[in-house]
Design an enzyme around this catalytic site. Structure first.
Site, mmCIF file in Angstrom:
data_model
loop_
_atom_site.group_PDB
_atom_site.id
_atom_site.type_symbol
_atom_site.label_atom_id
_atom_site.label_comp_id
_atom_site.label_asym_id
_atom_site.label_seq_id
_atom_site.Cartn_x
_atom_site.Cartn_y
_atom_site.Cartn_z
ATOM 1 N N ARG A 87 23.655 -18.406 4.517
ATOM 2 C CA ARG A 87 22.757 -18.210 3.087
ATOM 3 C C ARG A 87 23.332 -19.277 2.107
ATOM 4 O O ARG A 87 22.439 -19.363 1.311
ATOM 5 C CB ARG A 87 23.608 -16.838 2.777
ATOM 6 N N TYR B 208 -0.142 -14.059 -12.084
ATOM 7 C CA TYR B 208 -0.050 -13.284 -10.679
ATOM 8 C C TYR B 208 0.216 -11.914 -10.587
ATOM 9 O O TYR B 208 1.367 -11.619 -11.247
ATOM 10 C CB TYR B 208 0.719 -14.170 -9.789
ATOM 11 N N ASP C 23 4.726 -21.836 -13.052
ATOM 12 C CA ASP C 23 4.451 -21.491 -11.505
ATOM 13 C C ASP C 23 3.194 -22.551 -11.103
ATOM 14 O O ASP C 23 2.151 -22.466 -11.685
ATOM 15 C CB ASP C 23 3.845 -19.987 -11.284
ATOM 16 N N LYS D 272 1.139 -20.447 -0.060
ATOM 17 C CA LYS D 272 -0.314 -20.785 -0.304
ATOM 18 C C LYS D 272 -0.393 -22.354 0.228
ATOM 19 O O LYS D 272 -0.401 -22.396 1.401
ATOM 20 C CB LYS D 272 -0.690 -20.642 -1.658
HETATM 21 C C1 LIG Z 1 1.060 -15.632 -4.039
HETATM 22 C C2 LIG Z 1 1.595 -16.064 -5.418
HETATM 23 C C3 LIG Z 1 2.885 -15.462 -5.681
HETATM 24 C C4 LIG Z 1 3.656 -14.620 -4.978
HETATM 25 O O1 LIG Z 1 4.250 -15.528 -3.965
HETATM 26 P P1 LIG Z 1 4.420 -14.881 -2.343
HETATM 27 O O2 LIG Z 1 4.959 -15.855 -1.674
HETATM 28 O O3 LIG Z 1 3.364 -14.082 -2.175
HETATM 29 O O4 LIG Z 1 5.884 -14.041 -2.841
HETATM 30 C C5 LIG Z 1 3.187 -16.179 -7.050
HETATM 31 N N1 LIG Z 1 2.676 -16.836 -7.875
HETATM 32 C C6 LIG Z 1 1.335 -17.081 -7.397
HETATM 33 C C7 LIG Z 1 0.482 -17.905 -8.185
HETATM 34 C C8 LIG Z 1 0.909 -16.563 -6.286
HETATM 35 O O5 LIG Z 1 -0.427 -17.057 -6.118
#
Ligand SMILES: *Cc1c(COP(=O)(O)O)cnc(C)c1O
Length: 377
Positions: A46, A98, A170, A195
């Site tokens: 961890r 998001y 982000d 993604k």
């Molecule tokens: C998908 C997404 C998230 C969340 O991520 P997960 O891996 O699904 O928890 C956060 N920000 C953006 C812009 C996203 O497309």
């Protein structure tokens, strides 16, 4: 080292002991100590794991930051970053953030009195106006989902500096290949690595990079205390994804531009949202702060009825949530990713029932265009 080379030779590559050219998957929870308190850098997975550490090192290099952190999902990464704040603190966030981040702030962290304001951060003056005595951070998404709104990162850094706030970005949509927010003065950059970074629709993960030792220390404390870490197998998959991130992003960019040109020529399509278009409101800023525009396009087909038909008729676009993979994905934000956002708020944001969102993959662009053409007929 330039970006493309970093993706192959950056971070920790291979294994000294055996010469393996890929970092091994250290599927292990604990580590033998040579004496009490005398360990070789790893004590418990961890706290730290060699495979995860290799990933954390390469993402820090790709974002031009100091220290990287890997989490079990994008939301785990975002939640852990929010743990930097105290009850009573206030965060200014991009309004079409998001959906999961919106839910986290409004349904979970509100219970701990972490306050927030949603603001259209593409207008810096609105950001300034929403800052209070309690504000501790600006949380920016650029481009946003699904309308691809652009926020000026340099301006946000200026505002953050003036008011002594952390600037959190982000960077999921742009990826570190096209955009490096730390270079514009951000303090924290984060990703849903599920993604583009993973890129193959086969792993859920989150990444964070910071560029100060103080923040790194705080985040490591939180990562270890909260424990939302990424496992070694998934860390390895992300490193594998990163090796082809540059060529995937180039291929996606080329396909996206061709698809946009097709959509522009189609009579049933209106309001194409793509920051690469000169008429896009954020185009100039996007061109200034990112070297590519990514593979996300949204466009309006006028009605929810036609939109649903298109989604049923396409063959090469997979009807699915998520984005950023080698295969093209198609979705209906109003009924899918943004269904949890109240209808009146959705309307305010411009997310109509006829709005289709596409995440362009790396298939042959002619097949993709023919497919959309027949689906729109
Ligand atoms: C998908 C997404 C998230 C969340 O991520 P997960 O891996 O699904 O928890 C956060 N920000 C953006 C812009 C996203 O497309």
């Amino acid at each position: 080292m330039r970006a493309k080379t970093k993706m192959i030779h950056g971070g920790i590559t291979g294994d000294e002991q055996t010469g393996a050219v890929s970092v091994p998957v250290y599927q292990v929870s604990t580590y033998k100590q040579d004496g009490v308190g005398n360990h070789r850098g790893f004590e418990y997975s961890r706290t730290g794991n060699p495979t995860r550490h290799a990933l954390e090192t390469v993402i820090a290099e790709l974002e031009n930051g100091e220290v990287g952190f890997a989490f079990g999902s994008g939301m785990a990464a975002i939640t852990s970053v929010m743990m930097l704040f105290d009850a009573g603190d206030h965060v200014v966030m991009t309004d079409d953030v998001y959906g999961g981040s919106y839910r986290l702030m409004t349904k979970v962290l509100n219970r701990y009195n972490l306050d927030h304001s949603f603001v259209d951060t593409s207008y810096p003056e609105k950001v300034e106006a929403s800052i209070t005595e309690k504000t501790k951070a600006l949380y920016i998404e650029t481009p946003t989902n699904p309308l691809l709104k652009i926020t000026d990162l340099e301006k946000m850094a200026e505002i953050a500096k003036k008011h002594d706030l952390l600037l959190i970005v982000d960077n999921t949509f742009a990826t570190p290949y096209w955009q490096q927010p730390l270079d514009f003065g951000a303090d924290i950059v984060l990703h849903s690595a599920t993604k583009y970074i993973g890129g193959h629709s086969d792993v859920v993960a989150g990444l964070v990079v910071v560029n100060s030792d103080e923040l790194a220390e705080q985040l490591h404390f939180i990562q270890n205390s909260v424990g939302a870490v990424l496992g070694p197998q998934d860390s390895w998959l992300l490193m594998r994804g990163i090796k082809t991130l540059a060529i995937r992003m180039e291929a996606i960019e080329a396909n996206t531009q061709k698809l946009v040109a097709f959509l522009q020529s189609h009579e049933k399509v209106s309001n194409i949202y793509y920051p690469g278009l000169e008429e896009h409101r954020g185009h100039e800023i996007a061109a200034k702060q990112a070297s590519g525009h990514g593979g996300m396009i949204s466009f309006d087909v006028g009605s929810g009825e036609l939109a649903e038909k298109v989604l049923q008729r396409v063959k090469y676009f997979t009807l699915a949530e998520s984005l950023g993979a080698v295969e093209s994905l198609i979705s209906l934000p109003a009924k899918m990713t943004h269904a949890s956002i109240p209808a009146d708020r959705r309307a305010d944001l411009g997310i109509t029932d006829g709005l289709i969102r596409v995440s362009v993959g790396i298939e042959d662009h002619e097949d993709l265009i023919e497919d959309l053409k027949q689906a729109l007929e």
